[in-house]
Write a protein that holds these residues in place. Sequence first.
Motif, mmCIF file in Angstrom:
data_model
loop_
_atom_site.group_PDB
_atom_site.id
_atom_site.type_symbol
_atom_site.label_atom_id
_atom_site.label_comp_id
_atom_site.label_asym_id
_atom_site.label_seq_id
_atom_site.Cartn_x
_atom_site.Cartn_y
_atom_site.Cartn_z
ATOM 1 N N PRO A 82 -11.233 -14.236 15.228
ATOM 2 C CA PRO A 82 -9.997 -13.589 15.680
ATOM 3 C C PRO A 82 -9.504 -14.170 17.001
ATOM 4 O O PRO A 82 -10.140 -14.006 18.036
ATOM 5 N N ILE A 83 -8.352 -14.824 16.953
ATOM 6 C CA ILE A 83 -7.748 -15.392 18.155
ATOM 7 C C ILE A 83 -6.676 -14.421 18.626
ATOM 8 O O ILE A 83 -5.659 -14.221 17.959
ATOM 9 N N VAL A 84 -6.927 -13.794 19.761
ATOM 10 C CA VAL A 84 -6.016 -12.781 20.291
ATOM 11 C C VAL A 84 -4.851 -13.476 20.987
ATOM 12 O O VAL A 84 -5.049 -14.326 21.871
ATOM 13 N N GLN A 85 -3.627 -13.130 20.600
ATOM 14 C CA GLN A 85 -2.430 -13.838 21.051
ATOM 15 C C GLN A 85 -1.939 -13.319 22.404
ATOM 16 O O GLN A 85 -0.882 -12.712 22.505
ATOM 17 N N ARG A 86 -2.711 -13.579 23.441
ATOM 18 C CA ARG A 86 -2.259 -13.274 24.802
ATOM 19 C C ARG A 86 -1.497 -14.483 25.345
ATOM 20 O O ARG A 86 -1.317 -15.473 24.632
ATOM 21 N N ASP A 87 -1.039 -14.407 26.606
ATOM 22 C CA ASP A 87 -0.367 -15.565 27.198
ATOM 23 C C ASP A 87 -1.254 -16.799 27.095
ATOM 24 O O ASP A 87 -0.781 -17.910 26.858
ATOM 25 N N GLU A 88 -2.539 -16.589 27.302
ATOM 26 C CA GLU A 88 -3.554 -17.599 27.001
ATOM 27 C C GLU A 88 -4.379 -17.046 25.850
ATOM 28 O O GLU A 88 -4.846 -15.911 25.916
ATOM 29 N N PRO A 89 -4.600 -17.808 24.760
ATOM 30 C CA PRO A 89 -5.351 -17.265 23.629
ATOM 31 C C PRO A 89 -6.819 -17.023 23.973
ATOM 32 O O PRO A 89 -7.449 -17.825 24.659
ATOM 33 N N TRP A 90 -7.349 -15.906 23.466
ATOM 34 C CA TRP A 90 -8.747 -15.529 23.657
ATOM 35 C C TRP A 90 -9.369 -15.302 22.281
ATOM 36 O O TRP A 90 -8.671 -14.973 21.325
ATOM 37 N N VAL A 91 -10.675 -15.460 22.193
ATOM 38 C CA VAL A 91 -11.404 -15.216 20.954
ATOM 39 C C VAL A 91 -12.180 -13.918 21.088
ATOM 40 O O VAL A 91 -12.902 -13.714 22.068
ATOM 41 N N LEU A 92 -12.029 -13.051 20.106
ATOM 42 C CA LEU A 92 -12.718 -11.763 20.092
ATOM 43 C C LEU A 92 -14.081 -11.924 19.426
ATOM 44 O O LEU A 92 -14.180 -12.406 18.297
ATOM 45 N N LEU A 93 -15.128 -11.530 20.136
ATOM 46 C CA LEU A 93 -16.497 -11.623 19.647
ATOM 47 C C LEU A 93 -17.187 -10.271 19.761
ATOM 48 O O LEU A 93 -16.729 -9.388 20.491
ATOM 49 N N THR A 94 -18.297 -10.128 19.063
ATOM 50 C CA THR A 94 -19.062 -8.889 19.123
ATOM 51 C C THR A 94 -20.498 -9.178 19.530
ATOM 52 O O THR A 94 -20.998 -10.291 19.356
ATOM 53 N N GLU A 95 -21.143 -8.160 20.057
ATOM 54 C CA GLU A 95 -22.592 -8.199 20.277
ATOM 55 C C GLU A 95 -23.216 -7.232 19.279
ATOM 56 O O GLU A 95 -22.908 -6.039 19.273
ATOM 57 N N ARG A 96 -24.071 -7.749 18.418
ATOM 58 C CA ARG A 96 -24.678 -6.925 17.375
ATOM 59 C C ARG A 96 -25.745 -6.008 17.964
ATOM 60 O O ARG A 96 -26.396 -6.348 18.955
ATOM 61 N N THR A 97 -25.920 -4.849 17.349
ATOM 62 C CA THR A 97 -26.949 -3.926 17.813
ATOM 63 C C THR A 97 -28.332 -4.523 17.558
ATOM 64 O O THR A 97 -28.505 -5.383 16.685
#
Length: 239
Positions: A82-97
């Motif tokens: 998931p590439i979040v469309q901010r002024d600068e693109p960011w990638v959304l990541l998770t930390e698994r339990t």
Amino acid sequence: MPIDPSAPLPPDLVPLSKLPNFDPREVPVIGIDAHLPAVAPEQLRPDVIRERFRSSRPWQPEIWAEYRFTDRQPAHASVLVPIVQRDEPWVLLTERTTHLSTHSGQIAFPGGKRDDTDRDAAHTALREANEEIGLDPAEVEVVGQMPTYVTGTRFIITPVVALVRPDAALELNPDEVADAFEVPLRFLMDPANHRRHAIDAGGVRREWFSMPYTAGGTERFIWGATAAMLRNFYRFLSA
């Protein structure tokens, strides 16, 4: 570097592997790819990424599979990149339990195993992202897929690349996800941040990438399958 089963882990490190007394953060770095060019910022714009997936420009993934270390039957899975469309693109990541049976405690893309009712790889990725982090598929635009990547645990993963609205709401499933966070795409697409590691485990040499990212005093140790798929995405965008 052989695994020493008698060596204790530092008490402040949460294990990132099921191997006893092994933590990938403790494995020495054997190389950093600072000699490779970073993807230019203008190549990270949503319109350019869309066009890249429409293009037939040739490229080759750098990593296809990990060393197999289980006899379980292979299973198909998908992850959302998931590439979040901010002024600068960011990638959304998770930390698994930490209690999950596979890849517990690791940094990962949202995703999981394909269900029989899933229409395709994108459906799997969107469904799993909704179940894990509450990401509404209506807030997501799928732009393409990357080649499959096979983990050592025999998951055949299809990375599904998508653009996400910056105001998309999240609701984490505490049974699967300990945290969700974002990393600048620019950081991940710069090989100066790509570290190479290698270890001798049971007479087999295993190699992998890591891309440690620190913000607010917290290090996110991105490694293994997630780092490999990001490395392939770098190769795709830079080709």
